[in-house]
Design an enzyme around this catalytic site. Structure first.
Site, short mmCIF file in Angstrom:
data_model
loop_
_atom_site.label_atom_id
_atom_site.label_comp_id
_atom_site.label_asym_id
_atom_site.label_seq_id
_atom_site.Cartn_x
_atom_site.Cartn_y
_atom_site.Cartn_z
N ASP A 157 28.72 46.18 44.46
CA ASP A 157 29.70 47.08 43.83
C ASP A 157 29.04 47.92 42.74
OD1 ASP A 157 32.17 48.27 43.60
OD2 ASP A 157 33.00 46.73 42.28
N GLY B 117 41.67 44.25 40.28
CA GLY B 117 41.42 43.19 41.24
C GLY B 117 42.24 41.96 40.91
N PHE B 118 41.55 40.83 40.72
CA PHE B 118 42.23 39.57 40.46
C PHE B 118 41.93 39.04 39.06
CE2 PHE B 118 41.85 39.85 45.05
CZ PHE B 118 43.13 39.54 45.46
N THR C 287 40.62 41.18 31.65
CA THR C 287 39.55 40.91 30.70
C THR C 287 40.02 41.17 29.28
OG1 THR C 287 38.67 43.15 31.04
CG2 THR C 287 37.67 41.36 32.31
N LEU D 133 40.89 44.37 27.41
CA LEU D 133 39.93 45.40 27.78
C LEU D 133 40.33 46.11 29.07
CD1 LEU D 133 36.52 43.60 27.06
CD2 LEU D 133 37.53 45.49 25.77
N GLY D 134 40.92 45.37 29.99
CA GLY D 134 41.32 45.99 31.25
C GLY D 134 41.80 44.97 32.25
#
Length: 235
Positions: A162, A43-44, A47, A39-40
């Protein structure tokens, strides 16, 4: 297709394979979850859209894999802590209908994994890209839908930190807004709001006090306000 979860491979395998045809890694995570596609990544974490093979309906879910990219022990430790905290926040917030449910959190093959409910729909950023600027009435409806969710989060002593169009999904099934990505969320203790912490969040939506490492509940409202202005003006 079955997506290999090995970060050094990520080969897409034909349906029904038990092991990756390229690297030999087991494809079913903890004997339960099959990744279908990526999915993407940001950051760390990376997904994956996945399937829960333990349930008769084989429902979709999301696997988030902790994937440290930064150098330095302190940075990696902080990233691991934030990943762990995301699971804690999702568990703490329980089963609110407009927050993804935590389904599992575990370590497998020396990597941390979080499994959560899959929310099918478009982010508000995608809506903006596809349909153009929001109207006043759309923003009013957005606030009526999302402010109670944010109040629930704050009542549970959590600051999201966020809020932005990419982290708000309009669920396809009922058009309700769902607040996602609690990777930056912070649990508030009696003394924590007076202590300077790590600066986290997307700079363009970040409240001044949050940018100084001292987020408040109102910081989320600031970010939501900036989100609304951006959706209205596209600027």
């Amino acid at each position: 297709m079955s997506q290999c979860l090995n970060p050094d491979c990520l080969h897409s395998n034909p349906e029904g394979c038990q092991f990756c045809q390229k690297c030999g890694s087991k494809l079913r995570l903890v004997e339960r979850y099959y990744a279908k596609s990526i999915l993407g990544q940001r950051g760390f974490g990376r997904t994956f859209l996945a399937v829960d093979d333990f349930k008769p309906s084989k429902p979709p879910c999301v696997i988030k894999q902790f994937l440290p990219q930064a150098q330095g022990t302190a940075t990696l430790q902080k990233a691991a802590q934030l990943f762990d905290q995301e699971a804690q926040r999702l568990e703490l917030l329980g089963k609110h209908p407009q927050i993804p449910e935590l389904l599992a959190y575990f370590t497998a093959d020396n990597r941390q994994y979080l499994v959560q409910e899959f929310i099918e729909g478009e982010t508000l950023q995608q809506e903006l890209d596809n349909q153009g600027a929001f109207t006043d009435n759309q923003i009013i409806a957005l606030l009526k839908d999302l402010l109670p969710v944010l109040d629930f989060v704050h009542q549970n002593k959590v600051i999201h930190r966020d809020i932005k169009p990419e982290n708000i999904i309009r669920r396809a099934s009922d058009k309700k807004l769902v607040l996602v990505d609690f990777g930056a969320a912070k649990q508030v203790h009696s003394t924590s709001q007076s202590v300077t912490g790590t600066v986290i969040g997307s700079a363009e939506y970040c409240a001044p006090e949050q940018a100084m490492g001292k987020p408040q509940y109102g910081s989320d409202l600031y970010s939501l306000g900036v989100t609304c202005l951006y959706l209205l003006t596209q600027a």
